[in-house]
Design an enzyme around this catalytic site. Structure first.
Site, PDB file in Angstrom:
ATOM      1  N   GLY A 128      48.315  54.180  53.024  1.00  0.00           N
ATOM      2  CA  GLY A 128      47.360  53.220  52.498  1.00  0.00           C
ATOM      3  C   GLY A 128      47.486  51.888  53.198  1.00  0.00           C
ATOM      4  O   GLY A 128      47.138  50.845  52.620  1.00  0.00           O
ATOM      5  N   SER A 212      51.060  57.077  58.041  1.00  0.00           N
ATOM      6  CA  SER A 212      50.084  55.998  58.133  1.00  0.00           C
ATOM      7  C   SER A 212      50.781  54.675  57.833  1.00  0.00           C
ATOM      8  O   SER A 212      51.712  54.294  58.536  1.00  0.00           O
ATOM      9  CB  SER A 212      48.913  56.276  57.198  1.00  0.00           C
ATOM     10  OG  SER A 212      47.813  55.456  57.475  1.00  0.00           O
TER      11      SER A 212
END
Length: 523
Positions: A128, A212
């Site tokens: 995120g 990520s």
């Protein structure tokens, strides 16, 4: 969130931490403790150790996630394409997770308590980027259920609550606000060092890893002097962290936030007391106006260069001091960027002219060389598929290769991988998209059948990958089991393990991106 103190029964798993006793639950194949408070913090200030308690406290439900939901989302479908996956018939929608500024909680999955073993510990940092996500949806039971590791997931402050740089506008007790979310993670790692032995974990064998934004956070920690000694291995999955924010840029973002919430620079300290929903709305407005131009860009509300916590960029222009001492496993997926095209259906149906125009948009003067290289490499692919490959290589394969090169060149122990497994979802147009590795690394393939497809191949791949990651957590070397020999990564050969329905090590599989787009990295 940690529940009130309650009485125990003899069959419930009870563990004693430095702060007090916790009651967990028995899962089908392991023990799980949820919603453990690892720290507390006032807005924009450094976290402090949690208070002790008497008796036994329940650790049965996840704690709150950081505030992040946009009360006024932009119109149209979400950009994350996973929202378009078909849901099983009559399946209930996932429950909405509670959000709160009081979000410093972690979860632990362990095979057993008090069995005399000291297992490696795998601390998962959620994705995120630095604006959203949660550790509350992690499932560590696949790994812990096999008995070979303890798994930890955490929640921490995000977006404006975790990364508003105030050192140059307010200072004082807000001097570290620009990295508050990272201070939270360091506090969680200190909690792990102090307490994880009680859960059957070895505090000297802690691996921090994430996909990520989780990979970016891991990269930050590798270069952060106060984090040294808190973990022994690093896993960076599809989240290269070459550079973070400069102070001047971060201060300018804070000034934009002040204007958005109706404050002046002289009122900067009022950011600490305005209602949370007002601060969050201001964040979303600023972030919408400062969208990144590429995957590794962090234009706002991200970690900031700081004399104490991040004296220099982790891997730009080279590996920062201290990073080479930490063995690193790093890689990406072959077609990452389809994940982000949920609101861009045209990207999947490009004709030749549309493909060439989009390549020119990101490659500029390098576009002719990129177009020629990908035409030679994929003569039978559609223009849309060639664009997906070229844009994914530019966005992730290129910076991942650079980080691996720089870590290895500094003398670090480096292992590189690429996930090539093709998702059959949505007619097969997604390829090996961003986050596809998640349930494979955690050995929970059944949870992602919509992406992974039916049959035994995902099950075998999940076992292969998860066992390799556990071996790396245990020893700093993923080799063993049925895995082919995985050579250490060196800049001259760039040996990389390719994971697919079969698994093999190859030399320099990202060469095309590196040779045609090297000048575009700029990091």
């Amino acid at each position: 969130m940690t529940a009130p103190i309650a009485r125990a029964t003899t069959t419930e798993p009870i563990v004693e931490t430095a702060q007090g006793k916790l009651r967990g639950a028995r899962a089908a194949n392991c023990l799980v403790f949820r919603g453990i408070r690892y720290a507390a913090a006032d807005r924009f200030q450094a976290p402090r150790a949690p208070a002790a308690w008497a008796g036994i406290r329940d650790a049965l439900t996840p704690g709150a996630s950081a505030p992040q939901t946009n009360a006024n989302p932009p119109p149209g479908p979400p950009y994350v394409i996973l929202a378009q996956l078909p849901r099983p018939a009559n399946a209930a929608p996932p429950p909405k997770l509670p959000e709160s500024e009081d979000c410093l909680f972690l979860n632990v999955w362990t095979p057993a308590l008090n069995d005399g073993r000291k297992r490696p510990v795998m601390v998962w940092l959620h994705g995120g980027f630095f604006y959203g996500g949660t550790g509350s949806t992690t499932d560590g039971s696949g790994i812990a259920g096999r008995g070979d590791a303890v798994v930890v997931s955490i929640n921490h402050r995000l977006n404006a609550f975790g990364y508003t740089h105030l050192a140059d506008l307010a200072g004082g007790e807000f001097a570290e606000a620009g990295n508050a979310g990272m201070l939270d993670i360091a506090a969680a790692l200190r909690w792990v060092r102090e307490n994880i032995a009680a859960f059957g974990g070895d505090p000297s064998r802690v691996m921090v890893f994430g996909t990520s934004g989780g990979g970016m956070k891991t990269s930050f920690l590798m270069a952060s002097p106060p984090a040294r000694g808190l973990f022994a291995r690093a896993g960076v999955q599809s989240g290269p962290g070459l550079r973070f924010m400069e102070r001047d840029t971060a201060s300018a973002v804070t000034e934009r936030l002040l204007r958005e919430v109706g404050l002046t620079n002289a009122q900067v300290r009022d950011l600490a007391t305005i209602p949370a929903d007002r601060l969050l709305a201001g964040y979303h407005a600023v972030a919408a106006a400062m969208k990144p131009t590429r995957f590794i860009d962090l234009p706002c509300f991200a970690p900031v260069i700081d004399r104490k916590w991040l004296p220099q960029h982790p891997f730009s222009p080279g590996a920062a001091p201290g990073t080479a001492a930490i063995p690193m496993l790093i890689g990406c997926n072959a077609q990452e960027m389809s994940f982000f095209w949920g609101n861009d259906p045209a990207a999947f149906t490009l004709d030749e002219a549309g493909y060439e125009a989009r390549v020119r948009d990101f490659a500029g003067e390098a576009a002719p060389a990129v177009l020629a290289a990908y035409a030679r490499a994929y003569p039978d692919a559609t223009p849309a598929r060639r664009y997906l490959q070229a844009f994914s290589d530019y966005s992730l394969a290129l910076p991942v290769t650079a980080q691996a090169d720089r870590h290895a060149a500094a003398g670090g122990t480096t292992y590189a991988y690429r996930l090539d497994y093709q998702s059959p979802a949505l007619g097969g147009k997604l390829g090996a998209l961003h986050t596809l590795e998640g349930s494979l690394l955690f050995d929970t393939p059944e949870a992602s059948r919509a992406l992974l497809g039916p049959g035994d191949a995902p099950v075998r791949l999940a076992r292969t990958m998860s066992e390799a990651w556990v071996r790396f957590a245990a020893t700093g070397d993923p080799n063993g089991g049925a895995l082919p020999r995985w050579p250490r990564y060196e800049p001259k050969r760039r040996d990389t393990m390719l994971f697919d329905t079969g698994t093999s090590a190859v030399s320099d599989p990202n060469r095309r991106a590196r040779e045609t787009m090297a000048g575009l990295l700029r990091a």
